[in-house]
Design a protein around this motif. Structure first.
Motif, PDB file in Angstrom:
ATOM      1  N   LEU A  65       0.866  -1.178   0.000  1.00 53.67           N
ATOM      2  CA  LEU A  65       0.000   0.000   0.000  1.00 53.67           C
ATOM      3  C   LEU A  65       0.905   1.231   0.000  1.00 53.67           C
ATOM      4  O   LEU A  65       1.449   1.617   1.037  1.00 53.67           O
ATOM      5  CB  LEU A  65      -0.925   0.003   1.219  1.00 53.67           C
ATOM      6  N   GLY A  66       1.082   1.806  -1.193  1.00 52.44           N
ATOM      7  CA  GLY A  66       2.019   2.904  -1.356  1.00 52.44           C
ATOM      8  C   GLY A  66       1.372   4.263  -1.313  1.00 52.44           C
ATOM      9  O   GLY A  66       0.174   4.414  -1.073  1.00 52.44           O
ATOM     10  N   GLY A  67       2.205   5.286  -1.545  1.00 53.19           N
ATOM     11  CA  GLY A  67       1.730   6.662  -1.591  1.00 53.19           C
ATOM     12  C   GLY A  67       1.317   7.046  -3.000  1.00 53.19           C
ATOM     13  O   GLY A  67       1.039   6.175  -3.839  1.00 53.19           O
ATOM     14  N   PRO A  68       1.275   8.339  -3.308  1.00 56.05           N
ATOM     15  CA  PRO A  68       0.835   8.805  -4.629  1.00 56.05           C
ATOM     16  C   PRO A  68       1.842   8.475  -5.729  1.00 56.05           C
ATOM     17  O   PRO A  68       3.051   8.608  -5.531  1.00 56.05           O
ATOM     18  CB  PRO A  68       0.678  10.306  -4.438  1.00 56.05           C
ATOM     19  N   GLU A  69       1.335   8.076  -6.866  1.00 55.15           N
ATOM     20  CA  GLU A  69       2.187   7.696  -7.987  1.00 55.15           C
ATOM     21  C   GLU A  69       3.031   8.868  -8.475  1.00 55.15           C
ATOM     22  O   GLU A  69       4.118   8.677  -9.040  1.00 55.15           O
ATOM     23  CB  GLU A  69       1.328   7.153  -9.124  1.00 55.15           C
ATOM     24  N   ALA A  70       2.556  10.103  -8.281  1.00 54.93           N
ATOM     25  CA  ALA A  70       3.281  11.278  -8.764  1.00 54.93           C
ATOM     26  C   ALA A  70       4.514  11.598  -7.926  1.00 54.93           C
ATOM     27  O   ALA A  70       5.354  12.392  -8.339  1.00 54.93           O
ATOM     28  CB  ALA A  70       2.355  12.492  -8.784  1.00 54.93           C
ATOM     29  N   SER A  71       4.619  10.984  -6.746  1.00 55.36           N
ATOM     30  CA  SER A  71       5.731  11.274  -5.835  1.00 55.36           C
ATOM     31  C   SER A  71       6.946  10.428  -6.181  1.00 55.36           C
ATOM     32  O   SER A  71       6.863   9.196  -6.240  1.00 55.36           O
ATOM     33  CB  SER A  71       5.306  11.010  -4.389  1.00 55.36           C
ATOM     34  N   SER A  72       8.104  11.065  -6.361  1.00 55.51           N
ATOM     35  CA  SER A  72       9.326  10.313  -6.660  1.00 55.51           C
ATOM     36  C   SER A  72       9.719   9.431  -5.481  1.00 55.51           C
ATOM     37  O   SER A  72      10.252   8.336  -5.667  1.00 55.51           O
ATOM     38  CB  SER A  72      10.464  11.272  -6.999  1.00 55.51           C
ATOM     39  N   ALA A  73       9.451   9.892  -4.253  1.00 59.99           N
ATOM     40  CA  ALA A  73       9.762   9.080  -3.073  1.00 59.99           C
ATOM     41  C   ALA A  73       8.890   7.828  -3.039  1.00 59.99           C
ATOM     42  O   ALA A  73       9.370   6.720  -2.770  1.00 59.99           O
ATOM     43  CB  ALA A  73       9.557   9.900  -1.805  1.00 59.99           C
ATOM     44  N   SER A  74       7.604   7.982  -3.327  1.00 56.93           N
ATOM     45  CA  SER A  74       6.686   6.838  -3.309  1.00 56.93           C
ATOM     46  C   SER A  74       7.026   5.834  -4.402  1.00 56.93           C
ATOM     47  O   SER A  74       6.974   4.620  -4.180  1.00 56.93           O
ATOM     48  CB  SER A  74       5.237   7.315  -3.469  1.00 56.93           C
ATOM     49  N   THR A  75       7.381   6.320  -5.583  1.00 54.96           N
ATOM     50  CA  THR A  75       7.726   5.400  -6.667  1.00 54.96           C
ATOM     51  C   THR A  75       9.030   4.675  -6.367  1.00 54.96           C
ATOM     52  O   THR A  75       9.180   3.499  -6.693  1.00 54.96           O
ATOM     53  CB  THR A  75       7.827   6.143  -8.012  1.00 54.96           C
ATOM     54  N   GLY A  76       9.982   5.370  -5.735  1.00 55.81           N
ATOM     55  CA  GLY A  76      11.234   4.722  -5.354  1.00 55.81           C
ATOM     56  C   GLY A  76      11.000   3.610  -4.347  1.00 55.81           C
ATOM     57  O   GLY A  76      11.568   2.517  -4.456  1.00 55.81           O
ATOM     58  N   ARG A  77      10.140   3.867  -3.375  1.00 53.27           N
ATOM     59  CA  ARG A  77       9.827   2.852  -2.368  1.00 53.27           C
ATOM     60  C   ARG A  77       9.093   1.671  -3.003  1.00 53.27           C
ATOM     61  O   ARG A  77       9.382   0.510  -2.676  1.00 53.27           O
ATOM     62  CB  ARG A  77       8.987   3.489  -1.255  1.00 53.27           C
ATOM     63  N   LEU A  78       8.162   1.959  -3.890  1.00 50.10           N
ATOM     64  CA  LEU A  78       7.426   0.876  -4.543  1.00 50.10           C
ATOM     65  C   LEU A  78       8.368  -0.028  -5.323  1.00 50.10           C
ATOM     66  O   LEU A  78       8.294  -1.256  -5.227  1.00 50.10           O
ATOM     67  CB  LEU A  78       6.357   1.450  -5.476  1.00 50.10           C
ATOM     68  N   ARG A  79       9.269   0.561  -6.094  1.00 46.45           N
ATOM     69  CA  ARG A  79      10.202  -0.248  -6.884  1.00 46.45           C
ATOM     70  C   ARG A  79      11.090  -1.095  -5.978  1.00 46.45           C
ATOM     71  O   ARG A  79      11.397  -2.245  -6.298  1.00 46.45           O
ATOM     72  CB  ARG A  79      11.057   0.652  -7.785  1.00 46.45           C
ATOM     73  N   GLY A  80      11.504  -0.526  -4.855  1.00 47.55           N
ATOM     74  CA  GLY A  80      12.307  -1.297  -3.922  1.00 47.55           C
ATOM     75  C   GLY A  80      11.553  -2.483  -3.359  1.00 47.55           C
ATOM     76  O   GLY A  80      12.077  -3.606  -3.290  1.00 47.55           O
ATOM     77  N   TYR A  81      10.306  -2.267  -2.952  1.00 48.45           N
ATOM     78  CA  TYR A  81       9.468  -3.370  -2.463  1.00 48.45           C
ATOM     79  C   TYR A  81       9.296  -4.438  -3.549  1.00 48.45           C
ATOM     80  O   TYR A  81       9.463  -5.641  -3.305  1.00 48.45           O
ATOM     81  CB  TYR A  81       8.082  -2.838  -2.075  1.00 48.45           C
ATOM     82  N   GLN A  82       8.948  -4.005  -4.752  1.00 48.42           N
ATOM     83  CA  GLN A  82       8.678  -4.943  -5.846  1.00 48.42           C
ATOM     84  C   GLN A  82       9.907  -5.771  -6.202  1.00 48.42           C
ATOM     85  O   GLN A  82       9.815  -6.989  -6.395  1.00 48.42           O
ATOM     86  CB  GLN A  82       8.187  -4.180  -7.078  1.00 48.42           C
ATOM     87  N   ASP A  83      11.053  -5.116  -6.311  1.00 45.25           N
ATOM     88  CA  ASP A  83      12.268  -5.841  -6.700  1.00 45.25           C
ATOM     89  C   ASP A  83      12.693  -6.850  -5.634  1.00 45.25           C
ATOM     90  O   ASP A  83      13.180  -7.947  -5.956  1.00 45.25           O
ATOM     91  CB  ASP A  83      13.408  -4.862  -6.983  1.00 45.25           C
ATOM     92  N   ALA A  84      12.510  -6.509  -4.363  1.00 46.08           N
ATOM     93  CA  ALA A  84      12.845  -7.455  -3.292  1.00 46.08           C
ATOM     94  C   ALA A  84      11.915  -8.672  -3.350  1.00 46.08           C
ATOM     95  O   ALA A  84      12.358  -9.816  -3.150  1.00 46.08           O
ATOM     96  CB  ALA A  84      12.742  -6.767  -1.933  1.00 46.08           C
ATOM     97  N   LEU A  85      10.634  -8.421  -3.616  1.00 46.52           N
ATOM     98  CA  LEU A  85       9.698  -9.544  -3.736  1.00 46.52           C
ATOM     99  C   LEU A  85      10.035 -10.415  -4.943  1.00 46.52           C
ATOM    100  O   LEU A  85      10.016 -11.654  -4.853  1.00 46.52           O
ATOM    101  CB  LEU A  85       8.261  -9.017  -3.850  1.00 46.52           C
ATOM    102  N   ARG A  86      10.359  -9.778  -6.061  1.00 50.67           N
ATOM    103  CA  ARG A  86      10.707 -10.546  -7.271  1.00 50.67           C
ATOM    104  C   ARG A  86      11.951 -11.395  -7.038  1.00 50.67           C
ATOM    105  O   ARG A  86      12.043 -12.527  -7.518  1.00 50.67           O
ATOM    106  CB  ARG A  86      10.940  -9.592  -8.440  1.00 50.67           C
ATOM    107  N   LYS A  87      12.920 -10.849  -6.313  1.00 46.62           N
ATOM    108  CA  LYS A  87      14.135 -11.609  -6.019  1.00 46.62           C
ATOM    109  C   LYS A  87      13.796 -12.886  -5.254  1.00 46.62           C
ATOM    110  O   LYS A  87      14.488 -13.907  -5.387  1.00 46.62           O
ATOM    111  CB  LYS A  87      15.101 -10.744  -5.207  1.00 46.62           C
TER     112      LYS A  87
END
Length: 333
Positions: free
Chosen positions: A180-202
């Motif tokens: 459950l992330g923050g707004p898509e327009a936020s660079s901080a929120s998108t950075g956190r989302l990518r980090g979560y996603q990549d760790a799960l994919r690993k």
């Protein structure tokens, strides 16, 4: 000042030197003038001084959400650092959606602020930043940043912090993980989302609720999305949140429906607000140095105001993973 000069038996220039701390009068005379000024209840006019000098010692701070403790603590750092250099801070609230960003920025410029600190920039604010640059208004970006923007930025590595947190959750044995992330327009929120996603994919996993991962950085948003999430995926065993406030909303719903944390589900936040380790909550989260972030931003802006024309800098601050009781391993205590 003329009245003080007459009472003290000195020139108006001597009064000016004494009150400003500038050289030009002896220490004995300075003390005499200050004593007379205090006796008369005289207080120098900051506005008059600024008009005489043609400059102000004020910077503008634009907060995305003045009700969010995160931004309040960043503001505290900005105010402290500015005060150390004899500057005041004019604070404006632009709203979480940023619709008042340009309006608030131009209002600060009209008040003769010498520079601006932004905490909620998004890509669509690029024209605003271009205009401010053309008007020679120094700008520092905090927390969020606009890619390709030629101004200083202060923040943390949101991607790697989120990657570490998600990796920790996976290591506890959780396999049905939601984000459950923050707004898509936020660079901080998108950075956190990518980090979560990549760790799960690993780990060979994907968030159960993708692509419905975006939301607001609020407790109400966390609760709203948690109700939908638990109704659709009742067996979810971990929720990675975009910030601590979202996690509070998720916890509210867990309490309502009898879902236990961490026995039934692990829960993480981000930012490590003061309430995250208060009493029984003990939320696993990422510590973001909010006060330091504000201080660094203010100091960098004041350097620019003083004439520093060096290339823009990215000031990457340290973060820390805080493992607490909301992510106890499966079967653990």
């Amino acid at each position: 000042m003329s009245d003080v000069a007459s009472r003290a038996g000195v020139s108006s220039a001597s009064v000016s030197y004494a009150l400003s701390g500038a050289p030009g009068v002896s220490e004995e005379r300075r003390r005499h003038i200050l004593a007379v000024a205090a006796e008369m209840g005289f207080r120098p006019s900051r506005t008059a001084r600024d008009l005489r000098s043609g400059t102000t010692r004020t910077i503008g701070l634009l907060l995305a959400d003045i009700t969010n403790p995160f931004y309040a603590e960043v503001a505290g750092g900005v105010v402290a650092a500015a005060h150390d250099e004899g500057y005041e801070v004019s604070v404006a609230h632009v709203g979480v959606d940023g619709t008042r960003q340009a309006e608030a920025a131009y209002a600060q410029v009209d008040r003769n602020c010498s520079g601006l600190i932004f905490t909620g920039l998004v890509a669509s604010d690029k024209p605003l930043l271009d205009t401010l640059r053309q008007e020679n208004i120094p700008v520092v970006q905090v927390y969020r940043r606009v890619e390709g923007e030629l101004s200083d930025w202060v923040g943390i590595d949101d991607y790697h912090a989120a990657f570490e947190m998600a990796s920790h959750v996976v290591a506890t044995g959780r396999r049905k993980v939601a984000i459950l992330g923050g707004p898509e327009a936020s660079s901080a929120s998108t950075g956190r989302l990518r980090g979560y996603q990549d760790a799960l994919r690993k780990a060979g996993l994907t968030a159960v609720n993708e692509p419905d991962v975006w939301g607001e950085l609020s407790r109400a948003s966390g609760a709203l999305h948690a109700r939908t999430l638990f109704a659709k995926y009742p067996d979810v065993d971990a929720v990675l949140c975009g910030n601590d406030v979202i996690a509070l909303g998720v916890l509210d719903v867990c309490t309502e429906i009898g879902k236990r944390v961490p026995e039934d589900m692990a829960l993480t936040g981000f930012d490590d607000m003061s309430f995250s380790s208060a009493g029984p909550l003990q939320l696993s989260t990422v510590t973001v140095p909010r006060d330091l972030m504000g201080r660094r931003a203010a100091r960098r802006l004041l350097q620019r105001i003083a004439g520093d024309n060096s290339p823009p800098r990215n000031d990457l601050l340290p973060y820390a993973i805080q493992v607490r009781s909301t992510t106890v391993p499966v079967g653990g205590r």
